[in-house]
Each structure stands twice: as C-alpha cells, then as structure tokens.
Write a protein that holds these residues in place. Structure first.
Motif, PDB file in Angstrom:
ATOM      1  N   MET A 162      -8.726 -10.614 -24.471  1.00  0.00           N
ATOM      2  CA  MET A 162      -9.197  -9.359 -23.930  1.00  0.00           C
ATOM      3  C   MET A 162      -8.182  -8.866 -22.899  1.00  0.00           C
ATOM      4  SD  MET A 162     -12.594  -8.637 -21.576  1.00  0.00           S
ATOM      5  CE  MET A 162     -13.660  -9.438 -22.716  1.00  0.00           C
ATOM      6  N   SER A 163      -7.764  -7.629 -23.043  1.00  0.00           N
ATOM      7  CA  SER A 163      -6.841  -7.055 -22.068  1.00  0.00           C
ATOM      8  C   SER A 163      -7.324  -5.661 -21.675  1.00  0.00           C
ATOM      9  CB  SER A 163      -5.422  -7.010 -22.619  1.00  0.00           C
ATOM     10  OG  SER A 163      -5.375  -6.242 -23.796  1.00  0.00           O
ATOM     11  N   ILE A 164      -7.084  -5.318 -20.419  1.00  0.00           N
ATOM     12  CA  ILE A 164      -7.565  -4.065 -19.851  1.00  0.00           C
ATOM     13  C   ILE A 164      -6.366  -3.275 -19.312  1.00  0.00           C
ATOM     14  CG2 ILE A 164      -9.090  -3.020 -18.126  1.00  0.00           C
ATOM     15  CD1 ILE A 164     -10.578  -4.780 -20.111  1.00  0.00           C
ATOM     16  N   PRO A 165      -6.193  -2.032 -19.762  1.00  0.00           N
ATOM     17  CA  PRO A 165      -5.137  -1.204 -19.158  1.00  0.00           C
ATOM     18  C   PRO A 165      -5.556  -0.742 -17.766  1.00  0.00           C
ATOM     19  CG  PRO A 165      -6.167  -0.074 -21.027  1.00  0.00           C
ATOM     20  CD  PRO A 165      -6.849  -1.389 -20.886  1.00  0.00           C
ATOM     21  N   TYR A 166      -4.582  -0.644 -16.878  1.00  0.00           N
ATOM     22  CA  TYR A 166      -4.850  -0.206 -15.512  1.00  0.00           C
ATOM     23  C   TYR A 166      -3.697   0.643 -15.010  1.00  0.00           C
ATOM     24  CZ  TYR A 166      -1.628  -3.876 -13.995  1.00  0.00           C
ATOM     25  OH  TYR A 166      -0.523  -4.656 -13.817  1.00  0.00           O
ATOM     26  N   HIS A 167      -3.933   1.268 -13.884  1.00  0.00           N
ATOM     27  CA  HIS A 167      -2.888   2.035 -13.200  1.00  0.00           C
ATOM     28  C   HIS A 167      -3.278   2.145 -11.740  1.00  0.00           C
ATOM     29  CE1 HIS A 167      -5.263   5.807 -12.812  1.00  0.00           C
ATOM     30  NE2 HIS A 167      -5.907   5.261 -13.820  1.00  0.00           N
ATOM     31  N   TYR A 168      -2.316   2.426 -10.891  1.00  0.00           N
ATOM     32  CA  TYR A 168      -2.590   2.717  -9.488  1.00  0.00           C
ATOM     33  C   TYR A 168      -1.345   3.328  -8.879  1.00  0.00           C
ATOM     34  CZ  TYR A 168      -0.422  -1.885  -8.676  1.00  0.00           C
ATOM     35  OH  TYR A 168       0.420  -2.972  -8.673  1.00  0.00           O
ATOM     36  N   SER A 169      -1.538   4.008  -7.776  1.00  0.00           N
ATOM     37  CA  SER A 169      -0.435   4.671  -7.086  1.00  0.00           C
ATOM     38  C   SER A 169      -0.048   3.880  -5.854  1.00  0.00           C
ATOM     39  CB  SER A 169      -0.837   6.083  -6.662  1.00  0.00           C
ATOM     40  OG  SER A 169      -1.148   6.857  -7.790  1.00  0.00           O
ATOM     41  N   MET A 170       1.237   3.970  -5.531  1.00  0.00           N
ATOM     42  CA  MET A 170       1.758   3.374  -4.298  1.00  0.00           C
ATOM     43  C   MET A 170       2.421   4.495  -3.519  1.00  0.00           C
ATOM     44  SD  MET A 170       3.547  -0.168  -5.568  1.00  0.00           S
ATOM     45  CE  MET A 170       4.978   0.710  -6.092  1.00  0.00           C
ATOM     46  N   TYR A 171       2.200   4.509  -2.229  1.00  0.00           N
ATOM     47  CA  TYR A 171       2.793   5.530  -1.370  1.00  0.00           C
ATOM     48  C   TYR A 171       3.732   4.861  -0.382  1.00  0.00           C
ATOM     49  CZ  TYR A 171      -1.125   8.090  -3.298  1.00  0.00           C
ATOM     50  OH  TYR A 171      -2.015   8.648  -4.165  1.00  0.00           O
ATOM     51  N   GLU A 172       4.946   5.348  -0.351  1.00  0.00           N
ATOM     52  CA  GLU A 172       5.932   4.841   0.592  1.00  0.00           C
ATOM     53  C   GLU A 172       6.410   6.022   1.427  1.00  0.00           C
ATOM     54  OE1 GLU A 172       9.003   3.122  -1.756  1.00  0.00           O
ATOM     55  OE2 GLU A 172       7.747   1.495  -2.476  1.00  0.00           O
ATOM     56  N   SER A 173       6.347   5.887   2.724  1.00  0.00           N
ATOM     57  CA  SER A 173       6.796   6.994   3.556  1.00  0.00           C
ATOM     58  C   SER A 173       7.926   6.545   4.462  1.00  0.00           C
ATOM     59  CB  SER A 173       5.642   7.558   4.390  1.00  0.00           C
ATOM     60  OG  SER A 173       5.137   6.571   5.251  1.00  0.00           O
ATOM     61  N   SER A 174       8.849   7.450   4.640  1.00  0.00           N
ATOM     62  CA  SER A 174       9.926   7.245   5.600  1.00  0.00           C
ATOM     63  C   SER A 174       9.843   8.412   6.585  1.00  0.00           C
ATOM     64  CB  SER A 174      11.281   7.203   4.898  1.00  0.00           C
ATOM     65  OG  SER A 174      11.551   8.444   4.286  1.00  0.00           O
ATOM     66  N   ASP A 175      10.802   8.506   7.472  1.00  0.00           N
ATOM     67  CA  ASP A 175      10.763   9.572   8.470  1.00  0.00           C
ATOM     68  C   ASP A 175      10.812  10.958   7.843  1.00  0.00           C
ATOM     69  OD1 ASP A 175      10.666   7.656  10.421  1.00  0.00           O
ATOM     70  OD2 ASP A 175      12.826   7.657  10.784  1.00  0.00           O
ATOM     71  N   LEU A 176      11.512  11.086   6.713  1.00  0.00           N
ATOM     72  CA  LEU A 176      11.744  12.410   6.152  1.00  0.00           C
ATOM     73  C   LEU A 176      10.937  12.731   4.905  1.00  0.00           C
ATOM     74  CD1 LEU A 176      15.614  12.470   6.554  1.00  0.00           C
ATOM     75  CD2 LEU A 176      13.909  13.512   8.046  1.00  0.00           C
ATOM     76  N   GLU A 177      10.462  11.728   4.201  1.00  0.00           N
ATOM     77  CA  GLU A 177       9.793  12.025   2.938  1.00  0.00           C
ATOM     78  C   GLU A 177       8.718  11.002   2.603  1.00  0.00           C
ATOM     79  OE1 GLU A 177      12.496  11.835  -0.376  1.00  0.00           O
ATOM     80  OE2 GLU A 177      13.437  10.039   0.383  1.00  0.00           O
ATOM     81  N   MET A 178       7.874  11.409   1.680  1.00  0.00           N
ATOM     82  CA  MET A 178       6.819  10.539   1.159  1.00  0.00           C
ATOM     83  C   MET A 178       7.112  10.331  -0.318  1.00  0.00           C
ATOM     84  SD  MET A 178       3.750   9.145   1.715  1.00  0.00           S
ATOM     85  CE  MET A 178       2.067   9.584   1.876  1.00  0.00           C
ATOM     86  N   LYS A 179       7.248   9.084  -0.744  1.00  0.00           N
ATOM     87  CA  LYS A 179       7.508   8.768  -2.134  1.00  0.00           C
ATOM     88  C   LYS A 179       6.240   8.230  -2.772  1.00  0.00           C
ATOM     89  CE  LYS A 179      12.349   7.564  -1.490  1.00  0.00           C
ATOM     90  NZ  LYS A 179      13.347   6.503  -1.606  1.00  0.00           N
ATOM     91  N   VAL A 180       5.982   8.696  -3.971  1.00  0.00           N
ATOM     92  CA  VAL A 180       4.829   8.227  -4.713  1.00  0.00           C
ATOM     93  C   VAL A 180       5.337   7.514  -5.958  1.00  0.00           C
ATOM     94  CG1 VAL A 180       2.727   8.885  -5.943  1.00  0.00           C
ATOM     95  CG2 VAL A 180       3.436  10.168  -3.927  1.00  0.00           C
ATOM     96  N   LYS A 181       4.826   6.329  -6.182  1.00  0.00           N
ATOM     97  CA  LYS A 181       5.152   5.579  -7.386  1.00  0.00           C
ATOM     98  C   LYS A 181       3.852   5.233  -8.088  1.00  0.00           C
ATOM     99  CE  LYS A 181       9.346   3.576  -5.499  1.00  0.00           C
ATOM    100  NZ  LYS A 181      10.003   2.345  -5.046  1.00  0.00           N
ATOM    101  N   GLU A 182       3.907   5.203  -9.391  1.00  0.00           N
ATOM    102  CA  GLU A 182       2.741   4.874 -10.196  1.00  0.00           C
ATOM    103  C   GLU A 182       3.029   3.571 -10.933  1.00  0.00           C
ATOM    104  OE1 GLU A 182      -1.116   5.783 -11.823  1.00  0.00           O
ATOM    105  OE2 GLU A 182      -0.019   6.752 -10.220  1.00  0.00           O
ATOM    106  N   VAL A 183       2.084   2.664 -10.884  1.00  0.00           N
ATOM    107  CA  VAL A 183       2.182   1.412 -11.619  1.00  0.00           C
ATOM    108  C   VAL A 183       1.200   1.501 -12.778  1.00  0.00           C
ATOM    109  CG1 VAL A 183       1.885  -1.090 -11.512  1.00  0.00           C
ATOM    110  CG2 VAL A 183       2.786   0.132  -9.525  1.00  0.00           C
ATOM    111  N   LYS A 184       1.701   1.209 -13.982  1.00  0.00           N
ATOM    112  CA  LYS A 184       0.847   1.210 -15.178  1.00  0.00           C
ATOM    113  C   LYS A 184       1.041  -0.122 -15.874  1.00  0.00           C
ATOM    114  CE  LYS A 184       1.244   6.155 -15.912  1.00  0.00           C
ATOM    115  NZ  LYS A 184       1.648   7.221 -16.834  1.00  0.00           N
ATOM    116  N   GLY A 185      -0.074  -0.715 -16.286  1.00  0.00           N
ATOM    117  CA  GLY A 185       0.042  -2.013 -16.921  1.00  0.00           C
ATOM    118  C   GLY A 185      -1.209  -2.451 -17.636  1.00  0.00           C
TER     119      GLY A 185
END
Length: 131
Positions: free
Chosen positions: A1-24
């Motif tokens: 049995m396997s379940i697909p998933y996803h979630y977002s990661m937020y990384e911020s620095s002084d100048l910008e906010m980066k969004v990454k998505e993990v899918k698995g």
C-alpha cells in the motif's frame, strides 16, 4: 500500500521568500516506512532527483490522520521517537513531518495510518509480554 503526498516548504532570507513543493509516495515495506520524493520549485520545475528515505516503524512514536474540510483530503502527521530520525526529510521539524493528502486518497490514508497504528500497538504488547 502506498499513499501519494505533497507539502510546501517556505524558506525566507532578508530579501525574498522561497517556496518549494515536495511531492512523493509513502509506503510500508517489511517493518519500515519508505518515503520516495522529489523537490520542486514554485514554478513546478524539479530541483532534485528522486530521493528515498526509510525509517523503522519502531522509531515512530505516533502516526495520525486528520481529515480536512469537505473538499480537501487531510494531513498524515508522523512523529518520531527522536528528532534526528526525520532529519534527512526536507521540511521535517523537531522529529515531526506533516504530509498533505489529496481528497481522492483520503480513505486509503486512513487505512494506512490505522494499519500502522495497529502494528505498532501489537509490537508494544509483544514487547510487554517478553519482559
């Protein structure tokens, strides 16, 4: 049995906010949870190769499924016995990882978490009998 998933990661620095998505996909093989995943940037471009991570079920403290609202799936929340066990997974925080599940996979995720909890309960009972 396997379940697909996803979630977002937020990384911020002084100048910008980066969004990454993990899918698995998460699955159980023998007495291990196996995570297979890729990391994507905010535009959907793959920024990692397929990665695999396995953790023994004995190292899981708790697994819980929380249903979302009517049109959403929910969240599969996993907590490890020690913070370090989930450290290799991107987006883990203090031994905890929250995987978002789509609505179409919700019932499968409920069965998945129930089976793992039953297995872990049986293991604890067996350990108590051996003492």
């Amino acid at each position: 049995m396997s379940i697909p998933y996803h979630y977002s990661m937020y990384e911020s620095s002084d100048l910008e906010m980066k969004v990454k998505e993990v899918k698995g996909v998460i699955s159980v093989q023998d007495a291990e949870l196996l995570f297979e995943y890729k990391v994507y940037d905010m535009y959907g471009n793959g920024i990692s190769n397929l990665s695999k991570f396995a953790i023994q079920l004995d190292n899981i403290k708790r697994i819980q499924f929380k249903k979302g609202f009517l049109f959403t799936g929910g969240k599969l929340i996993l907590v490890a016995n020690q913070w370090a066990f989930f450290e290799p997974l991107p987006g883990s925080d203090q031994g905890k990882i929250t995987l978002k599940i789509k609505r179409r996979d919700r019932n499968e995720a409920i069965r998945f978490s129930t089976r793992i909890n039953l297995y872990m309960s049986q293991q604890r009972l067996d350990d108590m009998e051996d003492e």
